[in-house]
Every structure is written in structure tokens, then in C-alpha cells.
Write a protein that holds these residues in place. Structure first.
Motif, short mmCIF file in Angstrom:
data_model
loop_
_atom_site.label_atom_id
_atom_site.label_comp_id
_atom_site.label_asym_id
_atom_site.label_seq_id
_atom_site.Cartn_x
_atom_site.Cartn_y
_atom_site.Cartn_z
N LEU A 156 0.65 -1.28 0.03
CA LEU A 156 0.22 0.05 -0.09
C LEU A 156 0.92 1.13 0.07
N ILE A 157 1.90 1.38 1.00
CA ILE A 157 2.83 2.28 0.88
C ILE A 157 3.56 2.42 -0.49
N GLN A 158 3.95 1.51 -1.15
CA GLN A 158 4.44 1.61 -2.50
C GLN A 158 3.75 1.94 -3.35
N GLU A 159 2.51 1.67 -3.61
CA GLU A 159 1.50 1.80 -4.34
C GLU A 159 1.12 3.38 -4.42
N THR A 160 0.93 3.61 -3.46
CA THR A 160 0.37 4.95 -3.13
C THR A 160 1.53 6.26 -3.58
N ALA A 161 2.74 5.76 -3.09
CA ALA A 161 3.87 6.73 -3.56
C ALA A 161 3.88 6.79 -5.14
N ALA A 162 3.86 5.62 -5.66
CA ALA A 162 3.87 5.36 -7.20
C ALA A 162 2.75 5.99 -8.01
N ALA A 163 1.56 5.96 -7.36
CA ALA A 163 0.27 6.75 -8.04
C ALA A 163 0.54 8.02 -7.94
N ILE A 164 1.17 8.68 -6.87
CA ILE A 164 1.21 10.23 -6.59
C ILE A 164 2.33 10.57 -7.43
N ALA A 165 3.33 9.92 -7.54
CA ALA A 165 4.47 10.31 -8.36
C ALA A 165 3.96 10.21 -10.00
N GLN A 166 3.28 9.54 -10.15
CA GLN A 166 2.67 9.33 -11.62
C GLN A 166 1.88 10.66 -12.08
N ILE A 167 0.85 10.81 -11.05
CA ILE A 167 0.17 12.11 -11.02
C ILE A 167 0.96 13.44 -11.20
N ARG A 168 1.84 13.61 -10.41
CA ARG A 168 2.95 14.76 -10.56
C ARG A 168 3.32 14.71 -11.69
N ALA A 169 3.59 13.92 -12.41
CA ALA A 169 4.07 13.96 -13.93
C ALA A 169 2.91 14.77 -14.77
N GLN A 170 1.46 14.17 -14.74
CA GLN A 170 0.61 14.70 -15.50
C GLN A 170 0.32 15.98 -15.10
N LEU A 171 0.51 16.48 -13.80
CA LEU A 171 0.00 17.90 -13.37
C LEU A 171 1.33 18.71 -13.61
N ALA A 172 2.30 18.59 -14.34
CA ALA A 172 3.48 19.21 -14.18
C ALA A 172 3.11 20.60 -14.92
N GLY A 173 2.22 20.66 -15.80
CA GLY A 173 1.89 21.99 -16.42
C GLY A 173 1.08 22.97 -15.38
N ARG A 174 0.64 22.46 -14.25
CA ARG A 174 0.00 23.23 -13.41
C ARG A 174 0.58 23.73 -12.13
N ALA A 175 1.90 23.14 -12.26
CA ALA A 175 2.47 23.63 -10.90
C ALA A 175 2.85 24.83 -10.60
N LYS A 176 2.75 25.86 -11.49
CA LYS A 176 2.66 27.45 -11.13
C LYS A 176 1.33 27.99 -10.81
N GLN A 177 0.30 27.08 -10.88
CA GLN A 177 -1.09 27.59 -10.79
C GLN A 177 -1.54 27.35 -9.18
N PRO A 178 -1.47 28.20 -8.47
CA PRO A 178 -2.27 28.17 -7.02
C PRO A 178 -3.42 27.52 -6.73
#
Length: 293
Positions: A156-178
Motif C-alpha cells: 500500500l505504501i509503495q503503490e500510493t507513492a507510485a500513484a502520486i508520482a505518476q500524477i505529479r508528472a501529469q500535473l506538471a503543467g499546473r505547477a505554477k497555478q496556485p
């Protein structure tokens, strides 16, 4: 009176299995070989964790509230309602004969009556020992060890971290939008989540900027008048369901709300419920909903 399940006869085999699990603290090979332990959860955070480790609790306090405010992971269909989280039904707990009772730090219940029924495992979230996400990992490992589900906890710990890392890549274009994450309980006040809360930890892991930087309480949120949201300007607002229907009507009719810069700019999005005080499942759910908002 809450509905009661039909309890299986207390045979010699069931008795011996229960004694073995109790004497081992629900750990070891005998506990692993036995049927899943019967777990009763006094509140929603520990219920989420138990289900995330692959065990359906036999009973949870305020089942309807869990299904409205937590949603996932889903409770098993036959889960018994223990009544109010503030005053669980002790008589029903006695009848259910759980192997373990779980609760969470800071909920204000005296453990003594419950310890007379079964061993009690308390999840100490938001006690200041660690940041909520890191503490969720720590407590997942502890509960996994208690239940003989160490492998499931690690996964569960590993899968949660992996899922969040994958989503971080998808949201890269929104990083500067508070953005600001809020819950609405009436038409004049709003809860805004910030430093010290699980949502902030997830935002940090997603490399997203929280528009709300003011001080928060020990649970990681601020309660304020809706007009104070003017401080975030035109930042995106992520509003958590559920919003009571009568409150939604009043907000839609509120000139105070309509004149906020973020509302005027059309930057308000509503997402399904996420339990702000949950564990790793809540963290993953929040990240998944953000990417769709």
C-alpha cells in the motif's frame, strides 16, 4: 436499535482460534492461517486503513457518514452500524465479539470501556509526531504488523507513492497555478486546508502550490468567513463534496460568494468527497481527483 448480525455458534475450534490470535496480538503464523480477524472501527480513519489492508470490518461507527464523507475504500455491504462516533453502541459491540477494536487519536473517546470488550488499536494521526502523510505510512506499517498484513502494508505504501508520482508528472503543467482546497458547511463560513494537514502533504508531493498560506490549527485547516477568500485572488478553488443541499442553494444565491475574484474568474471546481483526516487511501484518492478537476 441498530440491526444485529446473526452470530456463528462459539464452537471449540472458533474459541481456540480466537485465543491464539489474541495471545499473539493477532500476529504470527497461526493468526495468518486463521480467518480474517473480526474488527470493529470506532471512527472512519482507522476503518479506511483496515479496509486498505484487505480486511472488511464487521462494524463501523456511523456507516452512513462514512459512505457520504469518506466514500473510498468502500465499506463491505454487510458492515454493521455502531451508531454515533461520539457514543458507539457498547451493547452491540459486546454482542459482536470483535477480535480487535480500532480508533484514532484525538477523537475524545475513553478507551477503558472498549478495552473490556477486546484489544484496542489506536491510530495517532495529527499528534504532531510526524507530518500526516509520513505518519500515515508509519501507522499503516504498525497496523499491518498488528494484523499479520505486513506485506499488504508495504505494498500500500509503495503503490500510493507510485500513484502520486505518476500524477505529479501529469500535473506538471499546473505547477505554477496556485489552488485552495475548501469545504463548505454553511453559506457564510468555509474551511480551508493548509499547513499541517494531509492535503498539504499531497500538494507538496504533487509539486502544486497551495494558495492558502495563513496559519492553520492542529488539524491542518483554517475556519474563516467566505469573504476572507478574497485573499487568494483568482486562484483555483477545489471544493469538496458533500455540500448540504440547502447550503448549496444559499451559496448559489449569495452575492458575497459571487463577487469573490476566484468565483468571478470561473475558477471553482467541485470534486467528490475525500476524508481530510484519512490515511494513504485518502491521499491517493485526493491526488486522483485533483488530476481530473
Amino acid at each position: 436499535m441498530q440491526a444485529r448480525t446473526q452470530l456463528a455458534p462459539l464452537t471449540r475450534r472458533r474459541c481456540l482460534a480466537g485465543l491464539a490470535a489474541t495471545s499473539l496480538g493477532l500476529r504470527g503464523d497461526l493468526a495468518r492461517a486463521a480467518p480474517p480477524p473480526r474488527i470493529a472501527c470506532l471512527e472512519w480513519t482507522s476503518a479506511e486503513m483496515v479496509i486498505s489492508l484487505g480486511i472488511g470490518p464487521v462494524a463501523v461507527a456511523d456507516v452512513k457518514g462514512y459512505r457520504d464523507w469518506v466514500v473510498g475504500p468502500a465499506l463491505p455491504a454487510g458492515c454493521i452500524d455502531l451508531g454515533s462516533r461520539g457514543e458507539p453502541n457498547l451493547e452491540l459491540l459486546l454482542e459482536l465479539k470483535p477480535d480487535l477494536i480500532t480508533g484514532a487519536y484525538g477523537f475524545g473517546l475513553d478507551e477503558a470501556p472498549f478495552k473490556r470488550i477486546a484489544p484496542v488499536h489506536t491510530v495517532p494521526f495529527y499528534d504532531g509526531a510526524e507530518a500526516p502523510y509520513r505518519q500515515a505510512e508509519t501507522e499503516t506499517l504498525k497496523l499491518g504488523s498488528q494484523l499479520g498484513r505486513e506485506a499488504e502494508a508495504q505494498r500500500l505504501i509503495q503503490e500510493t507513492a507510485a500513484a502520486i508520482a505518476q500524477i505529479r508528472a501529469q500535473l506538471a503543467g499546473r505547477a505554477k497555478q496556485p489552488l485552495a482546497v475548501v469545504s463548505m458547511f454553511d453559506d457564510r463560513h468555509v474551511r480551508v486546508y493548509g499547513k499541517g494537514g494531509l492535503f498539504q502533504d499531497v500538494l507538496d508531493r504533487l509539486s502544486l502550490t497551495n494558495a492558502w498560506t495563513a496559519p492553520t490549527d492542529g488539524w491542518g485547516f483554517s475556519m474563516l468567513g467566505i469573504e476572507e477568500l478574497v485573499a487568494i485572488g483568482e486562484a483555483r478553488v477545489i471544493s469538496l463534496d458533500p455540500i448540504p443541499p440547502h447550503v448549496k442553494i444559499r451559496i448559489d444565491q449569495s452575492s458575497l460568494w459571487a463577487n469573490l475574484p476566484c468565483v468571478k474568474a470561473g475558477n471553482v471546481r467541485t470534486i467528490p468527497p475525500v476524508w481530510p483526516f484519512g490515511g494513504l487511501a485518502a491521499a491517493a484518492r485526493f491526488a486522483n481527483l485533483l488530476v481530473r478537476a
